[in-house]
Motif scaffolding. Structure first.
Motif: not given
Ligand code: NBP
Length: 479
Positions: A13, A33-35, A38, A74, A102
């Motif tokens: 996203m 991004n934390r890591s 990405k 995130v 969300n």
């Molecule tokens: P994810 O929901 O899978 O989250 C992954 C991301 O969160 C990575 O960038 C990860 O960093 C980061 N993160 C986490 Br987990 N813990 C963290 C922390 N403590 N500090 C900093 N970064 C952290 O990603 P997504 O599917 O792209 O969705 C993002 C948001 O958008 C969510 O809230 C989701 O509900 C919402 N959303 C998603 C959709 C959809 O279709 N997927 C639609 C609408 C809204 P890392 O890389 O370092 O692990």
């Protein structure tokens, strides 16, 4: 400091949103991004986009022009809190933190209050449309303080979907208003999907048509008043054959529907607000029911009706189902807007319901022409007590109610579950009833708990001395 906007969280996203932002004239996008991996992947895969990469929160803050504006994408929950904490340490008063994940709206209210203490603006923004929407134009529902909208508005307008020339974004209200509206959007989406699924099931079992033939029915419906993205993709799914078995794909998909929780939030919140969103609730429960294979196995020997279900006139039945679907859909949307109205009253948000329906016309899952009719209804009467009673919808319900009843009767007699169709009809009959058996419920409550009742013929609150001589006395209101 060269970037005017930043994105934290570069999973699917966040990276798509960052690419969307970078593709718009006038935006320079800082990314973090934390890591690290990405961030590096995003830069390597999209050399066309001029990103300003940051590898620490300090670097990220330094790369942003003031007032700094950052969108967090995130994983909702602890991740969001961790990023907010880190950003508040490197940002300054007047800067803007946007949570595009969300989040549950009550978390957003809590976070907004805490961040406000630092002088930083916090905006919870519902973003709908999935990965595709994030990249090409989502429907965006921002809450937060009014003053943040001055900076944020033009940026969000630049990336939002466009419906009839208008960007699908508007400032919904303060603190959690945006995430609240996004939550109800998802609840309505649950109801719409369940209704379409029930329509398909009834047509298939009543007429014996194949999924591909029913795809044609939906494609035809998509040319009329039911026109919507969900009807369009339903036809696509029904037309798809499984490569491995050659069967219709819908016949090889396991019939257990998943959920990520926003439907349940919508229903839980509606229960607290005392708003009957029965269509959304039945749709949410239908997914739960489908996902208990052991219970379904245990119940599978229970009998259904003896007669075989077969409609006499397939075309007439399909037209009845179409009308039942439209009528039930009106109820579902009316209930959803009722929840937004009640939420706004409870939390002190000044929400323009017509504007909400307009920003759902593109970019999000429930996008449809139909939403223009909702906007018209609120434009005509902003204080509309009940959406489905507005003239356009009342006309449609008047035209459709006989067909709706025939479909619910047919489904009931055939033993075909149609919880969303039938609960919507029950709501329709309940809300339009001149008198309800709620009077008897009040009598029962007064009998066992002295809960008192009001009378139709005079003011005051009354109690009958049930265990005494059964005379009526005036009482304190304990409703
Ligand atoms: P994810 O929901 O899978 O989250 C992954 C991301 O969160 C990575 O960038 C990860 O960093 C980061 N993160 C986490 Br987990 N813990 C963290 C922390 N403590 N500090 C900093 N970064 C952290 O990603 P997504 O599917 O792209 O969705 C993002 C948001 O958008 C969510 O809230 C989701 O509900 C919402 N959303 C998603 C959709 C959809 O279709 N997927 C639609 C609408 C809204 P890392 O890389 O370092 O692990």
């Amino acid at each position: 400091a060269v970037a005017n906007i930043g994105v934290v969280g570069l999973a699917v996203m966040g990276s798509n949103l960052a690419r969307n932002l970078a593709s718009r004239e006038g935006n320079t996008v800082a990314v973090f991004n934390r890591s690290r991996s990405k961030t590096d992947e995003l830069l390597a895969e999209h050399p066309e986009a001029e990103f300003v990469p940051a590898y620490s929160y300090e670097e990220f803050a330094a790369s942003l022009a003031k007032p700094r504006t950052a969108i967090i994408m995130v994983k909702a929950g602890a991740g969001t809190d961790a990023v907010i904490q880190a950003l508040t340490e490197v940002f300054e008063p007047g800067d803007i933190i946007v949570d595009g994940g969300n989040a549950l709206f009550t978390d957003t209210i809590r976070r907004e209050k805490a961040v406000r203490e630092t002088g930083i603006n916090f905006v919870g923004a519902g973003i709908s449309g999935g990965e595709e929407g994030a990249l090409n134009g989502p429907s965006i529902m921002p809450g937060g303080p009014e003053e943040s909208w001055v900076t944020l508005g033009p940026i969000l307008k630049s990336i939002a979907a466009v419906a009839e020339g208008e960007p699908c974004v508007t400032h919904i209200g303060t603190d959690g208003a945006g995430h609240f509206v996004k939550m109800v959007h998802n609840g309505i989406e649950y109801a719409d999907m369940q209704l379409i699924a029930e329509a398909y099931d009834l047509i298939r079992r009543g007429t014996g048509k194949t999924p591909a033939e029913i795809a044609d029915v939906f494609a035809e419906w998509n040319k009329g008043e039911l026109e919507s993205y969900l009807i369009e993709i339903t036809a696509e799914v029904l037309r798809q054959d499984d490569a491995e078995t050659g069967k219709p794909l819908v016949d090889v998909i396991l019939d257990q529907a998943g959920a990520k929780g926003t439907g349940a939030w919508t229903v839980q919140t509606a229960l607290s607000l005392g708003v009957p969103v029965s269509g959304i609730a039945e749709a949410t429960f239908a997914r739960s029911l489908s996902s208990h294979p052991e219970q379904r196995e245990a119940a599978s020997a229970l009998p259904g009706p003896d007669e075989v279900f077969e409609v006499a006139d397939a075309d007439a039945f399909i037209e009845d189902v179409r009308q039942a679907l439209f009528a039930s859909k009106i109820v579902a949307y009316s209930q959803g807007f009722d929840e937004i109205r009640a939420g706004a009253a409870e939390y002190g948000w000044n929400i323009d319901l017509g504007a909400v329906s307009k920003i759902w016309r593109a970019g999000c899952i429930i996008r449809a022409q139909f939403l223009n009719r909702i906007a018209d209804a609120y434009a005509e009467t902003p204080e509309l007590p009940l959406l489905m009673a507005a003239p356009y919808f009342a006309d449609a319900l008047t035209r459709g109610q006989a067909a709706w009843r025939r479909v619910v009767i047919a489904a009931t007699q055939a033993g075909i579950p149609s919880p969303a169709f039938s609960s919507s009809l029950a709501y329709y009959d309940g809300i339009r009833a001149e008198r309800l058996p709620a009077a008897l419920v009040q009598g029962q409550r007064d009998f066992f708990g002295a809960h008192t009742y009001k009378r139709i013929d005079k003011p005051g609150t009354f109690h009958t001395l049930w265990s005494g001589d059964r005379t009526e006395i005036e009482a304190e209101d304990t409703h």
